[in-house]
Design an enzyme around this catalytic site. Structure first.
Site: not given
Ligand code: XUL
Ligand code: CO
Length: 437
Positions: A102, A105
């Site tokens: 993300h 992150d």
């Molecule tokens: C949340 C989840 C996230 C997504 C990316 O449950 O799985 O980590 O994969 O935003």
């Protein structure tokens, strides 16, 4: 590497099932060919940056327990650079070809949109150098549209237009970052896109806003040269009571309705499927059979807990069933297997992160070997596909081709009388699976 964050741990090698070295692979042999492809190419394993390098083990009852050696200073941007260092050390020691992140992150948020973009850009430049030096690639990028308090009522589905604009700013920057890093996919997980109470929610309006948001994100992505798949990651609940991207079937309907079906596929997460009362294999199959299986978030839930535990995947039966779907689908490329999984709060040794990933990779590698044997088993094939033989020719074939009316079907029933009793052979198939496990 300017520093070592995982001292005493060498590159993880394949040593086979008889090894007594716990920092080695028993089944994942990246160059081994199974069903015409190397294991490396089957899985395209990826590390989730957020769990492995940002998740500090905190839970609603206590502060973090993972004291990261890369949190060296009081400056979050400086620490983000050390974190990147540590992450690439981990990727290369473990030998996974991909990672996922993300925006937040990789880089902390600044005090304004401009500052956040600048910080992200500086970390992206550094990540690009690491990618070039190590050959590790980006499987997908995404934007975190759920942590900041401004998103408490949703991001693209927020009732306040100003919040929607902030979400757009983040997605634009995350798409720029993904393209610059050669990311092969871009993910939308509907963080807080859902509702807690219908009393204060106009559901259709919110879903239409989400569709419009995604169309504009797609258009922007294509305009800057992104050629990969956009992926939606279904989840039925958590953090909102009812998430709009409930499961594979719901998302496919939404993509069709919102004219997104040509650019979007699905990123299926095991624990999300089980939260929706499906099996992992079920949601994979729903996506795969429509040509929409984009990628996988590999993890598992807990049979006794009703929430998203994000355990590392160690259940061999689930892995075998998933690999049967994958083999029938002809693979997962340009997606991969991203370990969206976290070590437990009390797993506090640096090597625990290795054990967790080694276990996950070995589970799927073993699942692949077993699934390949099952699919080549003559009885398995005969039973699974033979069940539908009555549609292979004659009137069954005509029906599939749309050539029989309801009256004609009725007349055929009247002529042939009561159908034979035909067993579904479930127990036998389960025994065949167990024989190879
Ligand atoms: C949340 C989840 C996230 C997504 C990316 O449950 O799985 O980590 O994969 O935003
Ligand atoms: Co996920």
């Amino acid at each position: 590497m300017s520093n070592e964050y995982f001292p005493g741990i060498d590159t993880i090698k394949y040593e086979g099932p008889d090894t007594d070295n716990h920092l080695a692979f028993c089944y994942y042999d990246e160059n081994k060919e199974v069903a015409g492809k190397t294991m490396k190419d089957h899985f395209r394993f990826a590390i989730a940056y957020w769990h492995s390098f940002c998740g500090d083990g905190s839970d609603p009852f206590g502060i973090g327990t993972h004291n990261f050696p890369w949190d060296k200073t009081s400056d979050p941007v400086e620490n983000a650079k050390y974190r990147l260092d540590a992450a690439f050390e981990f990727f290369t020691k473990l030998g996974t070809p991909y990672y996922c992140f993300h925006d937040r992150d990789l880089a902390p948020e600044g005090d304004s949109i401009e500052e956040s973009e600048k910080i992200l850009q500086s970390l992206v430049s550094k990540a690009k150098e690491y990618q070039e030096d190590t050959g590790v690639k980006l499987l997908w990028g995404t934007a975190n549209l759920f942590t900041h308090p401004r998103y408490m009522n949703g991001a693209a589905t927020n009732p306040d237009f100003e919040v929607v604009c902030h979400a757009a700013a983040q997605v634009k920057a995350a798409l720029d970052a993904t393209v610059e890093l050669g990311g092969e996919n871009y993910v939308f997980w509907g963080g807080r896109e859902g509702y807690m109470k219908l009393l204060n929610t106009l559901m259709k309006k919110e879903q239409d806003h989400l569709g419009e948001f995604l169309r504009k994100a797609r258009d922007y992505g294509r305009s800057i040269g992104f050629e990969g798949n956009f992926l939606i990651e279904p989840k039925p609940m958590e953090p909102t009571k009812h998430q709009y991207d409930f499961d594979s079937a719901t998302v496919i309907g939404f993509l069709q309705e919102q004219d997104l079906i040509d650019d979007f596929k699905l990123n299926i997460e095991a624990n999300h499927a089980t939260l929706a009362s499906h099996s992992f294999a079920h949601d994979l199959t729903v996506a795969a059979e429509r040509g929409l299986l984009g990628s996988i978030d590999a993890n598992r839930g807990d049979n006794q807990n009703g929430w998203d535990t994000d355990y590392f995947p160690t259940n061999l039966y689930d892995a075998v069933e998933a690999m049967i779907v994958l083999l029938e689908n002809g693979g997962i490329e340009p997606g991969g297997f991203n370990f969206d999984a976290k070590i437990r709060r009390n797993s506090t040794d640096p090597e625990d992160l290795f054990h967790a990933h080694i276990g996950g990779m070995d589970t799927f590698a073993r699942g692949l070997i077993i699934a390949d044997k099952i699919m080549n088993d003559a009885d398995f094939k005969k039973i699974r596909y033979g069940r539908y033989a009555s549609f292979d020719e004659g009137n069954g074939k005509k029906f599939e081709n749309g050539e029989l009316s309801l009256e004609e079907l009725r007349n055929l029933a009247a002529k042939s009388g009561e159908p034979k009793t035909i067993s579904g052979k479930q127990e036998l198939l389960e025994n065949i699976v167990n024989r190879y496990i």
